[in-house]
Design an enzyme around this catalytic site. Structure first.
Site, PDB file in Angstrom:
ATOM      1  N   ASP A   1      -5.017  13.669  55.917  1.00 28.74           N
ATOM      2  CA  ASP A   1      -3.580  13.789  56.156  1.00 28.74           C
ATOM      3  C   ASP A   1      -3.198  12.769  57.220  1.00 28.74           C
ATOM      4  O   ASP A   1      -4.037  12.362  58.042  1.00 28.74           O
ATOM      5  CB  ASP A   1      -3.225  15.200  56.621  1.00 28.74           C
TER       6      ASP A   1
ATOM      7  N   GLU B   1       0.098  11.406  60.024  1.00 30.46           N
ATOM      8  CA  GLU B   1       1.387  11.606  60.675  1.00 30.46           C
ATOM      9  C   GLU B   1       1.975  10.226  60.938  1.00 30.46           C
ATOM     10  O   GLU B   1       1.228   9.272  61.206  1.00 30.46           O
ATOM     11  CB  GLU B   1       1.241  12.391  61.984  1.00 30.46           C
TER      12      GLU B   1
ATOM     13  N   HIS C   1       5.790  16.492  64.551  1.00 31.31           N
ATOM     14  CA  HIS C   1       4.358  16.478  64.927  1.00 31.31           C
ATOM     15  C   HIS C   1       4.110  16.511  66.436  1.00 31.31           C
ATOM     16  O   HIS C   1       2.961  16.675  66.871  1.00 31.31           O
ATOM     17  CB  HIS C   1       3.645  15.273  64.310  1.00 31.31           C
TER      18      HIS C   1
ATOM     19  N   HIS D   1       2.945  20.080  62.908  1.00 31.05           N
ATOM     20  CA  HIS D   1       2.070  19.316  62.031  1.00 31.05           C
ATOM     21  C   HIS D   1       1.039  18.561  62.874  1.00 31.05           C
ATOM     22  O   HIS D   1       1.345  18.064  63.954  1.00 31.05           O
ATOM     23  CB  HIS D   1       2.879  18.306  61.224  1.00 31.05           C
TER      24      HIS D   1
ATOM     25  N   ASP E   1      -3.988  19.850  59.493  1.00 33.20           N
ATOM     26  CA  ASP E   1      -3.470  19.930  58.127  1.00 33.20           C
ATOM     27  C   ASP E   1      -4.549  19.581  57.106  1.00 33.20           C
ATOM     28  O   ASP E   1      -4.579  20.140  56.001  1.00 33.20           O
ATOM     29  CB  ASP E   1      -2.265  19.009  57.961  1.00 33.20           C
TER      30      ASP E   1
END
Length: 232
Positions: A7, A9, A57, A150, A155
């Site tokens: 994942d 960000e 985030h 997040h 995640d």
């Protein structure tokens, strides 16, 4: 089979508009089992963080200011990824940012043939349902109580559990267990094999009808009314 659940960000939604990747988290799985190996890194995006993205985030300009540039850690990331399949939720988004960063520092893009999108899998299994990571974790009973904001590695960890559920991991395991039980039950019903017994057979004796026996047989045959063989 080696797979990397990952994942990212970012500072926004589109690398073509100058948005950058600021965090990546990766979990290694082999044959759908987590190995305990992971990769996690923050990157200085060399631009300001929009407030809307920071609210998602929690990564601020101050926090990212002393982090290394993506170019300085790209080789380490590529080494971890190797040639594994790459699994992400809404994978097109993560691939766009990952490949944009690679191109910026002179590396080749990662082939999208390596991409596995859990969002696409979820759409086929649950059409019309909510398909966010949060919603799917709730559907499959995956604990996400520690997910306040997040985070790429967090995640990825949640997604690794979801990926197993979406691909029938637990059910496959249960099926194998049930199949083993069934085979054991069948085996228990089979008679126990015993050594073959030795039998004594009498030698065949020679026999030939004499003239008197042949005569009696002929009279017997001729006395049968309407014999079947007479119709042939």
């Amino acid at each position: 089979m080696r797979e990397i659940i990952f994942d990212t960000e970012t500072t926004g939604f589109d690398p073509q508009n100058g948005d950058r990747m600021v965090e990546i988290g990766c979990i290694e799985m082999i044959d759908r089992i987590e190995t305990g190996q992971s990769f996690h890194c923050y990157y200085n995006p060399q631009r300001t963080m929009p407030k809307a993205a920071e609210n998602v985030h929690g990564l601020s300009d101050v926090f990212l200011s002393d982090k290394k540039l993506f170019a300085d850690g790209a080789a380490e990331l590529l080494d971890f990824l190797g040639d594994a399949k790459l699994v992400a939720h809404n994978a097109q988004f993560d691939f766009n940012f990952l490949n944009a960063e690679l191109l910026l520092c002179g590396y080749r893009e990662i082939s999208r043939f390596r991409m596995i999108d859990t969002l696409a899998i979820a759409k086929s299994k649950h059409p019309g349902a909510k398909l966010s990571l949060d919603a799917l974790c709730s559907r499959y009973g995956i604990d996400r109580s520690h997910r306040v904001k997040h985070g790429a590695l967090l995640d990825a960890e949640l997604l690794s559990q979801l990926y197993i559920e979406l691909t029938g991991g637990r059910q496959i395991g249960l099926g194998l267990a049930e199949d083993t039980k069934r085979q054991d039950a069948i085996a228990s019903m089979r008679p126990t094999s015993r050594p073959a017994e030795r039998k004594t057979f009498m030698a065949a004796r020679e026999h030939q009808a004499d003239a008197e026996e042949l005569a009696r047989h002929k009279i017997f045959i001729e006395g049968i009314e309407n014999p079947l063989w007479a119709e042939i």
